[in-house]
Scaffold this motif. Structure first.
Motif, PDB file in Angstrom:
ATOM      1  N   ILE A 299      56.175  43.710 -29.998  1.00  0.00           N
ATOM      2  CA  ILE A 299      55.241  44.827 -29.918  1.00  0.00           C
ATOM      3  C   ILE A 299      55.122  45.274 -28.439  1.00  0.00           C
ATOM      4  O   ILE A 299      54.738  46.589 -28.184  1.00  0.00           O
ATOM      5  CB  ILE A 299      53.956  44.456 -30.495  1.00  0.00           C
ATOM      6  CG1 ILE A 299      52.921  45.826 -30.532  1.00  0.00           C
ATOM      7  CG2 ILE A 299      53.321  43.487 -29.496  1.00  0.00           C
ATOM      8  CD1 ILE A 299      51.801  45.694 -31.255  1.00  0.00           C
TER       9      ILE A 299
ATOM     10  N   PHE B 109      51.981  47.970 -36.185  1.00  0.00           N
ATOM     11  CA  PHE B 109      53.245  47.040 -35.788  1.00  0.00           C
ATOM     12  C   PHE B 109      53.521  46.080 -36.899  1.00  0.00           C
ATOM     13  O   PHE B 109      54.597  46.080 -37.645  1.00  0.00           O
ATOM     14  CB  PHE B 109      52.908  46.151 -34.467  1.00  0.00           C
ATOM     15  CG  PHE B 109      54.109  45.371 -34.373  1.00  0.00           C
ATOM     16  CD1 PHE B 109      54.382  44.143 -34.420  1.00  0.00           C
ATOM     17  CD2 PHE B 109      55.215  45.976 -33.643  1.00  0.00           C
ATOM     18  CE1 PHE B 109      55.251  43.346 -34.118  1.00  0.00           C
ATOM     19  CE2 PHE B 109      56.404  45.167 -33.254  1.00  0.00           C
ATOM     20  CZ  PHE B 109      56.464  43.974 -33.350  1.00  0.00           C
TER      21      PHE B 109
ATOM     22  N   TYR C 183      41.632  52.666 -25.160  1.00  0.00           N
ATOM     23  CA  TYR C 183      41.950  51.426 -24.397  1.00  0.00           C
ATOM     24  C   TYR C 183      40.903  51.051 -23.439  1.00  0.00           C
ATOM     25  O   TYR C 183      40.104  52.111 -23.437  1.00  0.00           O
ATOM     26  CB  TYR C 183      43.474  51.382 -23.884  1.00  0.00           C
ATOM     27  CG  TYR C 183      44.701  51.419 -24.873  1.00  0.00           C
ATOM     28  CD1 TYR C 183      45.005  52.771 -25.069  1.00  0.00           C
ATOM     29  CD2 TYR C 183      44.919  50.505 -25.655  1.00  0.00           C
ATOM     30  CE1 TYR C 183      45.896  53.082 -26.112  1.00  0.00           C
ATOM     31  CE2 TYR C 183      46.090  50.620 -26.567  1.00  0.00           C
ATOM     32  CZ  TYR C 183      46.578  52.001 -26.922  1.00  0.00           C
ATOM     33  OH  TYR C 183      47.471  52.125 -27.739  1.00  0.00           O
TER      34      TYR C 183
ATOM     35  N   ASP D 291      47.214  49.109 -32.818  1.00  0.00           N
ATOM     36  CA  ASP D 291      48.605  49.007 -32.445  1.00  0.00           C
ATOM     37  C   ASP D 291      49.066  47.804 -33.125  1.00  0.00           C
ATOM     38  O   ASP D 291      50.260  47.850 -33.860  1.00  0.00           O
ATOM     39  CB  ASP D 291      48.763  48.593 -31.037  1.00  0.00           C
ATOM     40  CG  ASP D 291      48.238  49.997 -30.242  1.00  0.00           C
ATOM     41  OD1 ASP D 291      47.700  49.830 -28.887  1.00  0.00           O
ATOM     42  OD2 ASP D 291      48.384  51.114 -30.620  1.00  0.00           O
ATOM     43  N   GLU D 292      48.507  46.713 -33.232  1.00  0.00           N
ATOM     44  CA  GLU D 292      48.877  45.318 -34.080  1.00  0.00           C
ATOM     45  C   GLU D 292      49.029  45.717 -35.300  1.00  0.00           C
ATOM     46  O   GLU D 292      49.727  45.455 -35.983  1.00  0.00           O
ATOM     47  CB  GLU D 292      47.891  44.270 -33.647  1.00  0.00           C
ATOM     48  CG  GLU D 292      48.208  43.744 -32.212  1.00  0.00           C
ATOM     49  CD  GLU D 292      47.416  42.472 -31.779  1.00  0.00           C
ATOM     50  OE1 GLU D 292      47.642  42.151 -30.879  1.00  0.00           O
ATOM     51  OE2 GLU D 292      46.775  41.964 -32.509  1.00  0.00           O
TER      52      GLU D 292
ATOM     53  N   TYR E 128      46.926  47.086 -24.024  1.00  0.00           N
ATOM     54  CA  TYR E 128      47.668  47.539 -25.041  1.00  0.00           C
ATOM     55  C   TYR E 128      48.569  46.221 -25.370  1.00  0.00           C
ATOM     56  O   TYR E 128      49.023  45.467 -24.309  1.00  0.00           O
ATOM     57  CB  TYR E 128      48.903  48.593 -24.698  1.00  0.00           C
ATOM     58  CG  TYR E 128      49.898  48.629 -25.680  1.00  0.00           C
ATOM     59  CD1 TYR E 128      51.279  47.973 -25.427  1.00  0.00           C
ATOM     60  CD2 TYR E 128      49.817  49.398 -26.855  1.00  0.00           C
ATOM     61  CE1 TYR E 128      52.280  47.922 -26.525  1.00  0.00           C
ATOM     62  CE2 TYR E 128      51.167  49.433 -27.733  1.00  0.00           C
ATOM     63  CZ  TYR E 128      52.054  48.815 -27.593  1.00  0.00           C
ATOM     64  OH  TYR E 128      52.959  48.673 -28.452  1.00  0.00           O
ATOM     65  N   PRO E 129      48.711  45.650 -26.487  1.00  0.00           N
ATOM     66  CA  PRO E 129      48.395  46.381 -27.991  1.00  0.00           C
ATOM     67  C   PRO E 129      46.938  46.053 -28.230  1.00  0.00           C
ATOM     68  O   PRO E 129      46.359  45.071 -28.125  1.00  0.00           O
ATOM     69  CB  PRO E 129      49.276  45.891 -29.047  1.00  0.00           C
ATOM     70  CG  PRO E 129      49.505  44.605 -28.435  1.00  0.00           C
ATOM     71  CD  PRO E 129      49.584  44.676 -26.559  1.00  0.00           C
TER      72      PRO E 129
ATOM     73  N   PRO F 132      52.037  54.489 -25.151  1.00  0.00           N
ATOM     74  CA  PRO F 132      51.108  54.280 -26.405  1.00  0.00           C
ATOM     75  C   PRO F 132      49.970  55.245 -26.391  1.00  0.00           C
ATOM     76  O   PRO F 132      49.374  55.773 -25.152  1.00  0.00           O
ATOM     77  CB  PRO F 132      50.335  52.915 -26.123  1.00  0.00           C
ATOM     78  CG  PRO F 132      50.365  52.658 -24.820  1.00  0.00           C
ATOM     79  CD  PRO F 132      51.785  53.317 -24.378  1.00  0.00           C
TER      80      PRO F 132
ATOM     81  N   LYS G 261      53.640  54.497 -29.282  1.00  0.00           N
ATOM     82  CA  LYS G 261      54.583  53.512 -28.876  1.00  0.00           C
ATOM     83  C   LYS G 261      54.422  52.685 -30.012  1.00  0.00           C
ATOM     84  O   LYS G 261      53.216  52.141 -30.668  1.00  0.00           O
ATOM     85  CB  LYS G 261      53.735  52.673 -27.626  1.00  0.00           C
ATOM     86  CG  LYS G 261      54.736  51.553 -27.195  1.00  0.00           C
ATOM     87  CD  LYS G 261      54.352  50.865 -25.937  1.00  0.00           C
ATOM     88  CE  LYS G 261      55.499  50.141 -25.220  1.00  0.00           C
ATOM     89  NZ  LYS G 261      56.567  50.744 -25.054  1.00  0.00           N
ATOM     90  N   HIS G 262      55.589  52.168 -30.573  1.00  0.00           N
ATOM     91  CA  HIS G 262      55.976  51.276 -31.634  1.00  0.00           C
ATOM     92  C   HIS G 262      56.314  49.862 -31.445  1.00  0.00           C
ATOM     93  O   HIS G 262      55.929  48.770 -32.166  1.00  0.00           O
ATOM     94  CB  HIS G 262      56.775  51.905 -32.694  1.00  0.00           C
ATOM     95  CG  HIS G 262      56.168  53.289 -33.293  1.00  0.00           C
ATOM     96  ND1 HIS G 262      55.139  53.243 -34.166  1.00  0.00           N
ATOM     97  CD2 HIS G 262      56.473  54.371 -32.868  1.00  0.00           C
ATOM     98  CE1 HIS G 262      54.802  54.478 -34.349  1.00  0.00           C
ATOM     99  NE2 HIS G 262      55.740  55.256 -33.662  1.00  0.00           N
ATOM    100  N   TYR G 263      57.129  49.764 -30.425  1.00  0.00           N
ATOM    101  CA  TYR G 263      57.589  48.331 -30.069  1.00  0.00           C
ATOM    102  C   TYR G 263      58.028  48.424 -28.524  1.00  0.00           C
ATOM    103  O   TYR G 263      58.255  49.369 -28.037  1.00  0.00           O
ATOM    104  CB  TYR G 263      58.692  47.971 -30.977  1.00  0.00           C
ATOM    105  CG  TYR G 263      59.848  48.864 -30.849  1.00  0.00           C
ATOM    106  CD1 TYR G 263      60.001  50.049 -31.813  1.00  0.00           C
ATOM    107  CD2 TYR G 263      60.917  48.910 -30.137  1.00  0.00           C
ATOM    108  CE1 TYR G 263      61.051  50.975 -31.848  1.00  0.00           C
ATOM    109  CE2 TYR G 263      62.096  49.706 -30.079  1.00  0.00           C
ATOM    110  CZ  TYR G 263      62.047  50.609 -30.834  1.00  0.00           C
ATOM    111  OH  TYR G 263      63.115  51.586 -30.715  1.00  0.00           O
TER     112      TYR G 263
END
Lengths: 375, 197
Positions: free
Chosen positions: A314, A299, A269, A295-296, A290-291, A265, A256-258
């Motif tokens: 995000i 992003f 986690y 991930d952050e 998430y995020p 994602p 997952k990107h946004y």
């Protein structure tokens, strides 16, 4: 009396002399090869009936041109005074026409026979490819233009099959070539997409192994979600206790990107909240964090690089929840289970339970054997 | 006597010349060729392919006959050639009429197929909404949706061919699309009837 008949006798014998003279000359006039020309025309006609126009157009055109030339040559010779005529050119062209027509006819028959066998095989192969593709990749997130192209390819295959049945082999060949071009585009694209995706498999395996080890050591629960095939597994003390069919985001391949990309994602986690029936519309839900930090970082790097708009979000609120069991990937990024499976999972795990989401632990060639064959 | 001899020779020569110098029937040749060209122009070579080939062959046979007669030193008679050319013209004129009839037939067939395929496509859209979405079901439905879109594109191509006067090609394209549309229709109906049981 003799005086009266003498002029008539003179005219009569003159006429006989003239006629004899012309008659003799007629035998001396060169004769055109009429039978040969007729044979040339008929041989040319026969070549057309065996579809030389379809399978040997160049050879047939040559034969036609030779026939046209022989008729011109014949006309030219006929324009000359009889003692200057020479029909050897006509005869030669007639022979050449016959040879060229026969060559065209033989070539057409050979090609038709070859095409018949070839086309039957090609149609069968292409039907087999589409059948296998449809069974394995139904629901695969192809780009829309690829989906449209593939579907068009199947229509063209249907047209080719129809033309083959009607023995219109030239049209069959055209449609088959177009169908092959449109359908064959899919395999390399899918292969590339999957190959790129599976390049990170060693990371997935490491992530899972680490998590299992921790679960064994701590004796605690662990959730592992694999995307291919889509399955949600529950472990306790490193041992599998349950597994459930899962449904993922519509755009399920990849991380997952946004917010709004409809991707589920991937990574490590943990459950941060349990939501019962009163607090979720999805029967029961496990909210995950998430995020996460990774991930952050990813992003922010994408924003800095410009591959994501500065206005992009995000996203969040990714859960493992119920209301699944639809049989296809439909969520905006969450992992969905059928309600009774969600009941079971909800009972087994608590806040803080690690959740690992990865692509697959299975080998690529085991999952998609015919992709390798196809390429 | 000399006067009678010369007159006699001249008279016989004139007689022979008048018999042997028959003219090629150019008007009939031009007329037959024009008729064959007209037949080709209206598409007889496509809609009546075999008949057109026969007409062309008959024209060639007539032209061969003419050259054969021209090759003779004397007593040229083009009556047979004229008969052959007249026959070619008649066949070609008839081919023009029959081609138009056949074209209209194909046009009607195309219109009928188009009406049928549009009805089936409309029904397929309704069935798609009602079809079950169980395991693997939605995936199959997505596939069907893509195929229906491809059929729509194919129909549009067929309409372009039809508007351009290429009725046979339009017919072939529509027939293939109709066949696919019908198989989708049967598949959807079977899937729906299974869930009702």
């Amino acid at each position: 009396m003799k005086k009266i008949f003498r002029p008539f006798l003179i005219v009569f014998f003159s006429a006989i002399s003239i006629i004899t003279l012309f008659g003799t000359l007629s035998f001396l006039i060169p004769q055109p090869p009429v039978e040969k020309v007729t044979e040339a025309r008929k041989t040319l006609g026969k070549a057309k009936t065996v579809k030389a126009g379809d399978y040997a157009i160049e050879k047939l055109t040559l034969a036609q041109n030779l026939y046209d030339s022989l008729m011109l040559e014949w006309a030219n010779q006929n324009r000359k005074l009889f003692f200057r005529r020479d029909y050897t050119g006509v005869s030669s062209l007639a022979n050449q026409t016959i040879d060229a027509s026969n060559t065209a006819a033989h070539h057409a028959r050979d090609l038709e026979k070859l095409f018949n066998t070839q086309f039957e095989r090609r149609i069968a192969e292409l039907k087999d490819v589409t059948s296998r593709f449809d069974s394995v990749f139904a629901g695969f997130p192809f780009p829309p233009e690829i989906k449209a192209r593939y579907a068009k390819g199947k229509i063209l295959l249907s047209e080719a099959s129809r033309f083959y049945t009607k023995e219109k082999l030239t049209l069959c060949n055209e449609r088959l070539a177009e169908a092959e071009e449109k359908i064959s585009i899919v395999a390399p694209i899918v292969h590339q997409k999957l190959t790129d995706y599976f390049a990170q498999q060693s990371d997935w395996i490491n992530l899972v192994n680490t998590a299992l080890k921790e679960s064994r050591v701590s004796g605690g629960e662990l959730i592992i979600v694999e995307k291919i095939p889509p399955i949600c597994k529950v472990y306790k003390a490193g041992k599998l206790t349950a597994s459930f069919q899962a449904e993922l985001g519509v755009n399920w391949i990849g991380d997952k990107h946004y917010k709004g990309d409809k991707a589920t994602p991937e990574g490590k986690y943990r459950v941060v909240k349990k939501l019962d029936k009163k607090h979720t519309i999805y029967h029961r839900a496990l909210l995950i964090n998430y995020p996460n930090q990774e991930d952050e970082l990813r992003f922010n790097a994408a924003i800095a690089k410009g591959s994501l708009s500065e206005k992009a979000d995000i996203g969040g609120l990714i859960e493992i929840h119920g209301e699944g069991g639809k049989g296809y990937h439909w969520t905006d990024g969450c992992v969905a289970l059928a309600n009774r499976d969600m009941e079971s999972l909800f009972a087994k795990v608590g806040v803080g339970t690690p959740v690992i989401i990865i692509g697959s632990l299975k080998d690529y060639s085991e999952l998609f054997p015919f992709l390798d064959e196809e390429l | 006597m000399k006067k009678y001899f010369v007159s006699g020779v001249l008279a016989v020569c004139l007689a022979i010349l008048s018999i042997s110098c028959g003219k090629a029937p150019q008007a009939e040749i031009d007329s037959a060729k024009a008729a064959v060209d007209s037949a080709k122009a209206v598409g007889a070579d496509v809609y009546l392919a075999e008949t057109f080939t026969t007409i062309q062959d008959s024209l060639n046979a007539a032209l061969e006959n003419i050259e054969q007669v021209k090759s003779k030193g004397m007593f040229k008679n083009f009556d047979n050639a004229k008969t052959m050319l007249a026959s070619v013209k008649t066949m070609a004129d008839q081919a023009v009429v029959e081609t138009e009839v056949r074209k209209n037939q194909v046009k009607e067939e195309v219109s009928l197929i188009l009406t049928e395929i549009e009805a089936i496509s409309a029904e397929n859209i309704e069935l798609l909404a009602k079809a079950p979405k169980g395991k693997d079901g939605q995936a199959a439905l997505d596939e069907i949706k893509a195929e229906l879109e491809a059929i729509d594109a194919s129909i549009a191509e067929a309409k372009t061919l039809f508007d351009g006067g290429n009725y046979m090609a339009a017919k072939e394209k529509l027939s293939a699309s109709k066949s696919k549309d019908m198989s989708i229709n049967e598949e959807l109906k079977a899937a729906i009837s299974k869930t009702r049981k």
